[in-house]
Design a protein around this motif. Structure first.
Motif, PDB file in Angstrom:
ATOM      1  N   TYR A 298      -8.457   4.556   2.355  1.00 14.93           N
ATOM      2  CA  TYR A 298      -8.132   5.799   1.648  1.00 14.93           C
ATOM      3  C   TYR A 298      -9.299   6.786   1.707  1.00 14.93           C
TER       4      TYR A 298
ATOM      5  N   GLU B 163      -8.181  -5.298  -1.312  1.00 17.34           N
ATOM      6  CA  GLU B 163      -8.365  -4.070  -2.086  1.00 17.34           C
ATOM      7  C   GLU B 163      -9.526  -3.245  -1.511  1.00 17.34           C
TER       8      GLU B 163
ATOM      9  N   TRP C 106       0.828  -1.210   0.000  1.00 13.72           N
ATOM     10  CA  TRP C 106       0.000   0.000   0.000  1.00 13.72           C
ATOM     11  C   TRP C 106       0.858   1.254   0.000  1.00 13.72           C
TER      12      TRP C 106
ATOM     13  N   ARG D 124      -8.229  -1.472   1.513  1.00 16.37           N
ATOM     14  CA  ARG D 124      -7.361  -0.362   1.088  1.00 16.37           C
ATOM     15  C   ARG D 124      -8.189   0.838   0.638  1.00 16.37           C
TER      16      ARG D 124
END
Ligand code: 6PG
Length: 477
Positions: A328, A321, A221, A324
């Protein structure tokens, strides 16, 4: 020879700032309450530059060129006031006292006003980057007068972290602006760390991944949008093995997060200003929850069998994913809220803080340094009046792209009974902000019903009240 700047308070932060100054060619006066610290600094690092050590405050002040610039690096609160009181009678008009500790901005405002009366400059300065930053280049957030910055600016800019040839230091604004911005920086630091911790927890519980495997995920990441100091050191901490037990280090640390108070100050100030910094607040409360060991033990006993459904992750890579992307998007929300808070403080206290410049000086040196601060800077430079970072075209797209993942993660965490207060509240904030009609209308109705608190209408100017106990007619209030 006289010193260009002095440092009093030579614990690790003061010591490293003094060395950083000396390494950049400044002649640095040194003072510490106990002389051993001063002596050991000179003995260990005297060869790094020119130091003028003093044993008394009077000698220390006398060793400085005028206007004098004295950095205080002692504990916030009483100890800072004590040093100021000792210094002031020795100083002369136009001399500058710099408080580089984590002081509350309200204390800084009070001290600045009091010292201004005496012809002195008081510069509350945020310094971020921990021990290493102080030595090798911190992010520096000075407040205080523009006049004081004429002397301090060149010095601070030269010792600050440099990113793309730009120093991570600007004059944030007058009086307490520097410490206010540093406080919000720390609040964002809390939110950032809580989000990282929730992502870790999801990967551990959801995937059953080991700390070492999760370290690898964070390492990956760190080469994308999430690239930042905190993501980098997360990989470092997760990969670390406890020497005593051979277990993952994270498994031998007591799970009760502590704080020195800057996160709490941020939330208190946001409540006063009416700014919903939900990510920072949840992060601060999550630390508080973790610390209530007795309550946690009682709840574990009471609800032993009331857990959720274990997460059944079919596609491991897709889940990683999703986490992640959720991390974010939530992080963008936390920063958006923090920058709203800065704007509100700036308006309340008349500081005229430039949010683009603030993002610029957080790109290096500080704990929340991150690649995407370049984008935040661009967003506020393009539109200094941007109503929310979330609506800047770049971030609007980034968040919108992450929404499906974000919803999946929050929904499956809720189903599995994995607490994600910061992920969830950030998503709720995003959904609340973009909502056409909010149930706040009902709250207004209730307030009018029980307390005649009045409401406004969507189709008319003014405020109104309904005779709830009478004929239910409406009249202008
Ligand atoms: C920094 C940090 C630092 C802060 C620590 C600990 O910018 O260098 O913010 O100022 O003191 O991060 O904070 P807590 O003890 O409140 O977690």
């Amino acid at each position: 020879q006289l010193a260009q700047i002095g440092v009093t308070g030579l614990a690790v932060m003061g010591r490293n700032l003094a060395r950083n100054l000396a390494r950049h060619g400044y002649v640095v006066a040194l003072h510490n309450r106990s002389v051993e610290r001063t002596r050991s600094l000179v003995a260990d690092h005297g060869d790094e530059g020119t130091f003028i050590p003093s044993e008394s405050m009077a000698d220390f002040v006398a060793s400085l060129e005028r206007p004098r610039a004295v950095i205080i690096m002692v504990k916030a609160g009483g100890p800072t006031d004590a040093v100021i009181n000792e210094l002031v009678p020795l100083l002369e008009p136009d001399d500058i006292i710099i408080d580089a500790g984590n002081a509350h901005f309200a204390d800084t405002r009070r001290r600045e006003a009091a010292l201004r009366e005496q012809g002195l400059h008081f510069v509350g300065t945020g310094v971020s980057g921990g021990e290493e930053g102080a030595l090798l280049g911190p992010s520096i957030m000075p407040g205080g007068s523009a006049q004081s910055y004429e002397k301090l600016g060149p010095i601070f800019r030269s010792i600050a972290a440099q990113v793309d040839g730009e120093p991570c230091c600007v004059h944030v604004g007058p009086d307490g602006a520097g410490h206010f911005v540093k406080m919000v920086h720390n609040g964002i630091e809390y939110a950032d760390m809580q989000l990282i911790a929730e992502a870790y927890d999801l990967l551990r519980e959801g995937l059953g991944a080991s700390p070492a495997e999760i370290a690898d995920i964070f390492r990956t990441w760190n080469s994308g949008d999430l690239e930042s100091f905190l993501i980098e050191i997360t990989a470092d901490v997760l990969a670390h093995t406890d020497a005593k037990t051979g277990k993952a280090f994270v498994d031998v640390v007591l799970d009760q997060a502590e704080q020195k108070g800057t996160g709490r100050w941020t939330v208190q100030s946001a409540l006063d200003l009416g700014i919903p910094i939900t990510g920072i607040a949840e992060a601060t409360f999550a630390r508080a929850l973790s610390g209530h060991a007795d309550q946690r033990a009682a709840a574990r006993r009471a609800f032993a069998d009331a857990g959720g459904t274990p997460l059944a992750v079919a596609d491991r890579d897709a889940f990683i994913e999703d986490v992640r992307a959720a991390l974010y998007a939530s992080k963008v929300v936390a920063y958006a809220q923090g920058f709203d808070h800065i704007q509100a403080g700036s308006e309340e206290f008349g500081w005229n803080i430039d949010r683009g410049a603030t993002a610029m000086i957080w790109r290096g040196g500080c704990i929340i340094r991150a690649r995407f601060l370049n984008r935040i800077r661009e967003a506020y430079d393009n539109d200094p009046k941007l109503p929310s970072l979330l609506v800047d075209p770049y971030f609007a797209k980034a968040v919108a792209d992450g929404v499906p993942s974000w919803r999946r993660v929050v929904a499956s965490a809720a189903a599995a009974g994995i607490p994600t207060p910061a992920f969830s509240s950030s998503l709720a904030y995003y959904d609340g902000l973009r909502r056409d009609r909010l149930p706040a209308a009902l709250i207004q109705g209730l307030r009018d019903n029980f307390g005649a608190h009045t409401y406004r209408r969507v189709d008319a100017e003014g405020t109104f009240h309904t005779q709830w106990a009478g004929d239910r007619s409406e009249s202008p209030a």
